[in-house]
Write a protein that holds these residues in place. Sequence first.
Motif, short mmCIF file in Angstrom:
data_model
loop_
_atom_site.label_atom_id
_atom_site.label_comp_id
_atom_site.label_asym_id
_atom_site.label_seq_id
_atom_site.Cartn_x
_atom_site.Cartn_y
_atom_site.Cartn_z
N LEU A 21 0.83 -1.21 0.00
CA LEU A 21 0.00 0.00 0.00
C LEU A 21 0.86 1.26 0.00
O LEU A 21 0.49 2.28 -0.61
N LEU A 24 1.91 1.73 -3.59
CA LEU A 24 0.75 2.13 -4.39
C LEU A 24 0.39 3.59 -4.11
O LEU A 24 0.04 4.34 -5.03
N ALA A 36 -5.06 -1.74 -11.37
CA ALA A 36 -5.05 -1.14 -10.04
C ALA A 36 -5.88 -1.97 -9.06
O ALA A 36 -5.48 -2.19 -7.91
N PHE A 40 -4.54 -3.53 -5.52
CA PHE A 40 -5.18 -3.15 -4.26
C PHE A 40 -5.83 -4.36 -3.59
O PHE A 40 -5.83 -4.47 -2.35
N MET A 90 -6.55 4.63 1.70
CA MET A 90 -6.12 3.91 0.51
C MET A 90 -7.31 3.35 -0.27
O MET A 90 -7.23 3.18 -1.50
N TYR A 93 -8.36 6.35 -2.29
CA TYR A 93 -7.35 6.57 -3.33
C TYR A 93 -7.47 5.50 -4.42
O TYR A 93 -7.41 5.80 -5.63
N GLY A 94 -7.66 4.25 -3.99
CA GLY A 94 -7.81 3.16 -4.95
C GLY A 94 -9.06 3.29 -5.79
O GLY A 94 -9.06 2.97 -6.98
N ARG A 103 -5.72 9.98 -10.29
CA ARG A 103 -4.71 9.78 -9.25
C ARG A 103 -4.76 10.97 -8.30
O ARG A 103 -4.25 12.05 -8.60
#
Length: 290
Positions: A21, A24, A36, A40, A90, A93-94, A103
Motif C-alpha cells: 500500500l 501504491l 489497479a 489493491f 487507501m 485513493y484506490g 490519481r
Amino acid sequence: MHPAPSVIFFSTFSGLGFGLLIFLGLGMPAVTGLSAFAFFAIAYVLAVGGLISSTFHLGRPERALKAFSQWRTSWLSREAWCAVAALILMALYGAGLVFFDQRWTLLGLLGAAASLGTVFTTSMIYAQLKTVPRWNSPLTPANFLSICIAGGALMSGQVTWAIVLLLLAGGIQIATWMRGDTAFADSGTDMATATGLGSIGTVRAFEPPHTGTNYLLREFVYVIGRKHALKLRIIAISLMVILPVFFLLLSFNHWLGLLAALAHITGVFAARWLFFAQAEHVVGLYYGKR
C-alpha cells in the motif's frame, strides 16, 4: 516468548500488505482500472487478513474494539487507529484509480504515511517492552519497517528498489540478531535485581515456585537451542534476502517475480518465528530459566 502462529502470520502478512500500500500510494506502479484493482486487492487481502489473524491470539476477541479507547497510552491502540486510517484513505485513493482513472496524489501520500505509521506502531508494541531486552531497541522498529518497505517494493514490481531495500533489510536483520544476543546480559537484570535482595548476598532459587506449568511459563518462557537458532537464521536470511535478490538480478519476468515473493515471505516467516522464540522475558528469572 511463545511463537504463536497467529502473531507470526499477522506480523508477516500485514507488514507485506501495508508495504505494498505504501508503494501504491506513492504511485508505484502507476496503474489504473483493472490492474489497479488487482494490486489493491492483493494488498488488502494481505493487510486485512494479517490484522484479522492477530485477534486469534486474544483471550477475548470480542473485546478487541476496546483497544481504540486507549490511544493516549497504548501502542496497540495507536496501531488500530493507524490501520483504520490507512485502509480508509487507501480505499478512497484506490477507488479514484479503479473507477475514475484519477490519481489523487495527496490522498495517496496520506495513505502511504498512515500505512508506514501502522507498521511503526506495530513494532513499538514490542520495542517499548523493557521486560524483553532483545526487543527493547531502536533496531526493532528499523527491522519491521525495512522488511515492510522491501516487501512492498518486491510486491509492486520495483526491481531496482527491491534489490537495494532487501539488502538493507538483511543488514538490519543481522544487526538485530547480533545486538539481541547480548541484550539480556547487557540489561543488568538478574535474580538479584529482580528480587531486590542483591545487597545481602548471592541470590539463587531454592526450589521451583511450583511443580506444574502455568500461563507465564507457556507464554513467556520459551527456549530454543543455539544450534537450531543459527540454522534458522541462515535459512531466514537466505530465503528473505539472498534468493529473492538472485531471482531479481536474472532477466526479470512474472514467474521469477513470483518465486522471489514466495521465497521472501517464507524467509520472513522464519525470521518472525525467531523474533518471538528467542525473546527472553525477565519473568523467566523467577523460574530459574534465564
